[in-house]
Design a protein around this motif. Sequence first.
Motif, PDB file in Angstrom:
ATOM      1  N   GLY A  86      28.741  46.831  47.253  1.00 54.06           N
ATOM      2  CA  GLY A  86      29.399  46.449  46.007  1.00 54.06           C
ATOM      3  C   GLY A  86      30.260  45.240  46.223  1.00 54.06           C
ATOM      4  N   PRO A  87      30.592  44.535  45.154  1.00 55.52           N
ATOM      5  CA  PRO A  87      31.393  43.319  45.281  1.00 55.52           C
ATOM      6  C   PRO A  87      32.808  43.602  45.769  1.00 55.52           C
ATOM      7  CG  PRO A  87      31.133  43.951  42.987  1.00 55.52           C
ATOM      8  CD  PRO A  87      30.246  44.848  43.771  1.00 55.52           C
ATOM      9  N   ASN A  88      33.492  42.547  46.166  1.00 49.30           N
ATOM     10  CA  ASN A  88      34.887  42.709  46.579  1.00 49.30           C
ATOM     11  C   ASN A  88      35.692  43.315  45.438  1.00 49.30           C
ATOM     12  OD1 ASN A  88      34.469  41.630  49.081  1.00 49.30           O
ATOM     13  ND2 ASN A  88      34.955  39.537  48.433  1.00 49.30           N
ATOM     14  N   GLY A  89      36.565  44.233  45.774  1.00 47.08           N
ATOM     15  CA  GLY A  89      37.411  44.847  44.755  1.00 47.08           C
ATOM     16  C   GLY A  89      36.758  46.038  44.068  1.00 47.08           C
ATOM     17  N   ALA A  90      35.541  46.414  44.500  1.00 47.95           N
ATOM     18  CA  ALA A  90      34.825  47.513  43.837  1.00 47.95           C
ATOM     19  C   ALA A  90      35.454  48.879  44.135  1.00 47.95           C
ATOM     20  CB  ALA A  90      33.366  47.518  44.273  1.00 47.95           C
ATOM     21  N   GLY A  91      36.217  48.957  45.234  1.00 43.62           N
ATOM     22  CA  GLY A  91      36.849  50.237  45.578  1.00 43.62           C
ATOM     23  C   GLY A  91      36.280  50.877  46.836  1.00 43.62           C
ATOM     24  N   LYS A  92      35.479  50.138  47.600  1.00 46.13           N
ATOM     25  CA  LYS A  92      34.837  50.707  48.791  1.00 46.13           C
ATOM     26  C   LYS A  92      35.870  51.055  49.867  1.00 46.13           C
ATOM     27  CE  LYS A  92      32.379  47.004  49.490  1.00 46.13           C
ATOM     28  NZ  LYS A  92      32.945  46.108  48.457  1.00 46.13           N
ATOM     29  N   SER A  93      36.753  50.084  50.173  1.00 44.65           N
ATOM     30  CA  SER A  93      37.750  50.343  51.231  1.00 44.65           C
ATOM     31  C   SER A  93      38.703  51.455  50.817  1.00 44.65           C
ATOM     32  CB  SER A  93      38.557  49.079  51.535  1.00 44.65           C
ATOM     33  OG  SER A  93      37.701  48.083  51.995  1.00 44.65           O
ATOM     34  N   THR A  94      39.070  51.459  49.555  1.00 48.37           N
ATOM     35  CA  THR A  94      39.955  52.523  49.062  1.00 48.37           C
ATOM     36  C   THR A  94      39.277  53.880  49.249  1.00 48.37           C
ATOM     37  OG1 THR A  94      40.896  50.988  47.462  1.00 48.37           O
ATOM     38  CG2 THR A  94      41.267  53.331  47.056  1.00 48.37           C
ATOM     39  N   THR A  95      37.980  53.929  48.977  1.00 48.81           N
ATOM     40  CA  THR A  95      37.235  55.185  49.159  1.00 48.81           C
ATOM     41  C   THR A  95      37.274  55.605  50.628  1.00 48.81           C
ATOM     42  OG1 THR A  95      35.810  54.625  47.304  1.00 48.81           O
ATOM     43  CG2 THR A  95      34.959  56.266  48.853  1.00 48.81           C
ATOM     44  N   VAL A 102      44.480  55.787  41.502  1.00 48.78           N
ATOM     45  CA  VAL A 102      45.172  54.874  40.594  1.00 48.78           C
ATOM     46  C   VAL A 102      46.242  54.126  41.376  1.00 48.78           C
ATOM     47  CG1 VAL A 102      46.620  54.731  38.516  1.00 48.78           C
ATOM     48  CG2 VAL A 102      44.752  56.413  38.620  1.00 48.78           C
ATOM     49  N   TYR A 103      46.211  52.805  41.310  1.00 52.22           N
ATOM     50  CA  TYR A 103      47.277  51.954  41.875  1.00 52.22           C
ATOM     51  C   TYR A 103      47.919  51.204  40.722  1.00 52.22           C
ATOM     52  CZ  TYR A 103      45.835  52.202  46.850  1.00 52.22           C
ATOM     53  OH  TYR A 103      45.559  52.599  48.123  1.00 52.22           O
ATOM     54  N   ASN A 104      49.201  51.264  40.589  1.00 53.78           N
ATOM     55  CA  ASN A 104      49.923  50.521  39.544  1.00 53.78           C
ATOM     56  C   ASN A 104      49.239  50.635  38.178  1.00 53.78           C
ATOM     57  OD1 ASN A 104      51.365  49.578  41.789  1.00 53.78           O
ATOM     58  ND2 ASN A 104      49.995  47.815  41.981  1.00 53.78           N
ATOM     59  N   ASN A 105      48.979  51.850  37.773  1.00 51.10           N
ATOM     60  CA  ASN A 105      48.337  52.126  36.474  1.00 51.10           C
ATOM     61  C   ASN A 105      46.905  51.618  36.355  1.00 51.10           C
ATOM     62  OD1 ASN A 105      50.576  53.443  35.444  1.00 51.10           O
ATOM     63  ND2 ASN A 105      51.505  51.497  34.798  1.00 51.10           N
ATOM     64  N   CYS A 115      42.984  52.126  37.556  1.00 50.38           N
ATOM     65  CA  CYS A 115      42.094  53.080  38.210  1.00 50.38           C
ATOM     66  C   CYS A 115      41.111  52.305  39.092  1.00 50.38           C
ATOM     67  CB  CYS A 115      41.352  53.868  37.128  1.00 50.38           C
ATOM     68  SG  CYS A 115      40.592  55.332  37.775  1.00 50.38           S
ATOM     69  N   VAL A 116      41.332  52.269  40.416  1.00 55.11           N
ATOM     70  CA  VAL A 116      40.475  51.464  41.298  1.00 55.11           C
ATOM     71  C   VAL A 116      39.300  52.275  41.846  1.00 55.11           C
ATOM     72  CG1 VAL A 116      42.342  49.870  41.895  1.00 55.11           C
ATOM     73  CG2 VAL A 116      41.853  51.788  43.403  1.00 55.11           C
ATOM     74  N   VAL A 117      39.411  53.608  41.815  1.00 52.16           N
ATOM     75  CA  VAL A 117      38.249  54.473  42.060  1.00 52.16           C
ATOM     76  C   VAL A 117      38.209  55.428  40.876  1.00 52.16           C
ATOM     77  CG1 VAL A 117      37.232  56.264  43.515  1.00 52.16           C
ATOM     78  CG2 VAL A 117      38.290  54.267  44.575  1.00 52.16           C
TER      79      VAL A 117
HETATM   80  P1  ADP Z   1      36.566  46.744  48.191  1.00 50.82           P
HETATM   81  O1  ADP Z   1      36.736  47.384  49.522  1.00 50.82           O
HETATM   82  O2  ADP Z   1      35.359  47.217  47.458  1.00 50.82           O
HETATM   83  O3  ADP Z   1      36.626  45.233  48.275  1.00 50.82           O
HETATM   84  P2  ADP Z   1      39.200  47.776  47.636  1.00 50.82           P
HETATM   85  O4  ADP Z   1      39.086  49.238  47.743  1.00 50.82           O
HETATM   86  O5  ADP Z   1      39.794  47.032  48.790  1.00 50.82           O
HETATM   87  O6  ADP Z   1      37.778  47.170  47.263  1.00 50.82           O
HETATM   88  O7  ADP Z   1      40.074  47.409  46.373  1.00 50.82           O
HETATM   89  C1  ADP Z   1      39.839  47.951  45.077  1.00 50.82           C
HETATM   90  C2  ADP Z   1      40.968  47.532  44.150  1.00 50.82           C
HETATM   91  O8  ADP Z   1      42.146  48.244  44.522  1.00 50.82           O
HETATM   92  C3  ADP Z   1      41.306  46.063  44.217  1.00 50.82           C
HETATM   93  O9  ADP Z   1      41.577  45.613  42.917  1.00 50.82           O
HETATM   94  C4  ADP Z   1      42.551  46.030  45.060  1.00 50.82           C
HETATM   95  O10 ADP Z   1      43.369  44.933  44.719  1.00 50.82           O
HETATM   96  C5  ADP Z   1      43.208  47.358  44.718  1.00 50.82           C
HETATM   97  N1  ADP Z   1      44.042  47.889  45.823  1.00 50.82           N
HETATM   98  C6  ADP Z   1      43.586  48.251  47.033  1.00 50.82           C
HETATM   99  N2  ADP Z   1      44.588  48.727  47.801  1.00 50.82           N
HETATM  100  C7  ADP Z   1      45.716  48.649  47.042  1.00 50.82           C
HETATM  101  C8  ADP Z   1      47.096  48.982  47.257  1.00 50.82           C
HETATM  102  N3  ADP Z   1      47.511  49.504  48.416  1.00 50.82           N
HETATM  103  N4  ADP Z   1      47.961  48.767  46.250  1.00 50.82           N
HETATM  104  C9  ADP Z   1      47.543  48.261  45.071  1.00 50.82           C
HETATM  105  N5  ADP Z   1      46.259  47.925  44.793  1.00 50.82           N
HETATM  106  C10 ADP Z   1      45.355  48.102  45.766  1.00 50.82           C
END
Ligand code: ADP
Length: 263
Positions: free
Chosen positions: A37-46, A13-16, A18-20
């Motif tokens: 997955g599309p941009n913003g899907a949560g891949k990099s966060t994973t 969860v980032y700023n309330n 749920c990104v994953v």
């Molecule tokens: P992907 O790699 O699939 O493009 P990301 O994992 O980069 O997706 O991002 C998933 C969501 O998390 C996006 O909406 C992004 O803006 C948000 N996000 C990623 N990192 C942060 C962070 N450090 N703080 C707040 N929001 C974030």
Amino acid sequence: MVAAVSLQNVHKVYNNTCVVNDLSLAIQPGEIFGLLGPNGAGKSTTIRMLTTLAQQTQGDIVVAGYDVSRQSAQVRSKIGVVLQQISVDADLTVWENMEFHGRMHHIPTAQRRTDICRWLDYVGLSDRANDKAKTLSGGMKRRLQIARALLHNPSILFLDEPTVGLDPQTRRRLWEIIRELNKAQGMTMLLTTHYMEEVEYLCDRIGIMDQGKLIESGTLKELRQKHGEGIVMKQKGERWEYLFFPTLEEANQYLDQQPDKQV
Ligand code: ADP
């Protein structure tokens, strides 16, 4: 078999927001797994959570047999990471970039020298060892990142969009390096990608993420059998839709009818 990478009911969860969202996934030793997955899907966060760069809000993550929250140092010793943004130090030479990483991992001097030679040779950068990293092309920088990620002999390699922005020939060269590492050394790999060709060439299995959720996983063949040969990704404002067609012709026909198609 104990999974090389395992996520169970993971949330971030980032700023309330749920990104994953409740992600569960297991990757077996020796597998190449592609996360799409599309941009913003949560891949990099994973990937950031798997590589100890971000902490999950909830759920369990085990990498190379270690818990990422409680045993992060052990996890880091077992993984190599190649992130999207080129992270080599531009003002250091190729050798110095490797040397710095080797010292961070406390690799003894003699072994460090041998291994730096070995990996620079492996990625075809031996003749650039004394050049500053800023003089390398994009593809060479990426190869340096890979050589550096391999220096401490990891068993799992994470690659976040490893070939983005590279020309087709350089991309193919990187694929060969990645596949060879997997086939010859049985290295487990998790990579994120937008390229279907990359998936076909490299991945044993794929998972598709959308809005933080894993919406599909399986081999490419399985997904094609289930949904059809043709996959069209369509952007609708902030949202992406996946449309599946029984044949490529039908997918192409559909694409031809779209006013704003992008191939
Ligand atoms: P992907 O790699 O699939 O493009 P990301 O994992 O980069 O997706 O991002 C998933 C969501 O998390 C996006 O909406 C992004 O803006 C948000 N996000 C990623 N990192 C942060 C962070 N450090 N703080 C707040 N929001 C974030």
